[in-house]
Design an enzyme around this catalytic site. Structure first.
Site, PDB file in Angstrom:
ATOM      1  N   LYS A  37       0.837  -1.140  -0.107  1.00 57.05           N
ATOM      2  CA  LYS A  37      -0.043  -0.071  -0.033  1.00 57.05           C
ATOM      3  C   LYS A  37       0.969   1.209  -0.149  1.00 57.05           C
ATOM      4  O   LYS A  37       1.966   1.251   1.114  1.00 57.05           O
ATOM      5  CB  LYS A  37      -0.824  -0.032   1.266  1.00 57.05           C
ATOM      6  CG  LYS A  37      -2.266   0.532   1.230  1.00 57.05           C
ATOM      7  CD  LYS A  37      -2.858   0.295   2.366  1.00 57.05           C
ATOM      8  CE  LYS A  37      -4.440   1.004   2.416  1.00 57.05           C
ATOM      9  NZ  LYS A  37      -4.837   0.811   3.767  1.00 57.05           N
TER      10      LYS A  37
HETATM   11  C1  E4P Z   1      -8.185   1.954   4.049  1.00 57.05           C
HETATM   12  O1  E4P Z   1      -7.371   1.205   3.383  1.00 57.05           O
HETATM   13  C2  E4P Z   1      -7.998   2.603   5.200  1.00 57.05           C
HETATM   14  O2  E4P Z   1      -7.186   1.750   6.052  1.00 57.05           O
HETATM   15  C3  E4P Z   1      -9.530   2.776   5.843  1.00 57.05           C
HETATM   16  O3  E4P Z   1     -10.520   2.445   5.160  1.00 57.05           O
HETATM   17  C4  E4P Z   1      -9.197   4.278   6.283  1.00 57.05           C
HETATM   18  O4  E4P Z   1     -10.543   4.452   6.984  1.00 57.05           O
HETATM   19  P1  E4P Z   1     -10.587   5.583   8.155  1.00 57.05           P
HETATM   20  O5  E4P Z   1     -11.020   6.735   7.265  1.00 57.05           O
HETATM   21  O6  E4P Z   1     -12.234   5.112   8.823  1.00 57.05           O
HETATM   22  O7  E4P Z   1      -9.634   5.643   9.138  1.00 57.05           O
END
Ligand code: E4P
Length: 218
Positions: free
Chosen positions: A83
């Site tokens: 990522k």
């Molecule tokens: C996605 O890969 C992220 O880890 C995640 O969806 C972020 O979500 P949040 O905005 O609730 O922290």
């Protein structure tokens, strides 16, 4: 629609995985912190349980550092998806890592323009954040719809991975729009099973059944 679970909590992943609900997992530095686990150890454990893509995020801010960290993370298991953030350096790292045969999830996407660049850099997944746009008074779902339309217009193969999901309605809207994947916290996925009329109906059936005085199978 594929379901990824947005957590590094092994017990929560296992519970959903045993029901066939988990097609993949996404983590980020905040979720690793919350788990209290070492990133390599917990990622390995998740990858042993879930055969689908498991996102592990780099933390370097320059392309070279991201590529180095990404290759290190990718060695943990064949299903690790590296990522990277949607910055110019993140796009460079995306291109290099995909050219090297790794799956890449480009995260922190907030505009259709960013999503186009990620697709052109060969991203396996683009992660548009719905909840964080809603938080600042914008429409996160509009972003999902825009990216879907644009990717379909040009046949981009990058998967739309709707992220920052906060509610069951977010998931249903993503399904209507045609997001390829959603990633959601375990509690939101479990909340999909709940309805007030289900609870009310069950209460009535149980009360009536008690009045029959019958037992099943005894
Ligand atoms: C996605 O890969 C992220 O880890 C995640 O969806 C972020 O979500 P949040 O905005 O609730 O922290």
């Amino acid at each position: 629609m594929r379901f990824f679970v947005d957590t590094a909590d092994i017990a929560a992943i296992r519970e959903l995985h045993e029901l066939g609900m988990v097609d993949g997992v996404t983590t980020n530095p905040s979720l690793i912190l919350k788990s209290g686990r070492n990133i390599a150890e917990v990622t390995r454990e998740i990858c042993e349980m879930v055969p689908g893509p498991v996102s592990a995020e780099v933390v370097a801010s320059d392309a070279e550092g991201m590529i180095r960290e990404g290759k290190h993370l990718a060695q943990i298991a064949p299903n690790v998806t590296v990522k990277v953030p949607l910055t110019w350096d993140g796009l460079k790292a995306c291109k290099a890592l995909t050219d090297d045969g790794h799956m890449v999830n480009v995260t922190l996407c907030f505009t259709p323009a960013q999503a186009i660049l990620a697709a052109k850099a060969g991203a396996t997944f683009i992660s548009p954040f719905i909840g964080r746009l809603d938080d600042i008074g914008l429409d996160g779902m509009e972003l999902i719809a825009d990216i879907r339309r644009i990717y379909d217009n040009y046949g981009y193969e990058t998967n739309v991975l709707a992220a920052s999901i906060r509610s069951v309605n977010h998931i249903i809207e993503c399904a209507r729009i045609g997001a390829d994947v959603i990633t959601a916290p375990p509690a939101v996925i479990k909340a999909m099973a709940s309805h007030v009329l289900t609870d009310k109906g069950l209460e009535q059936f149980n009360a009536d059944w008690a009045k029959t005085g019958q037992k099943i199978g005894l």
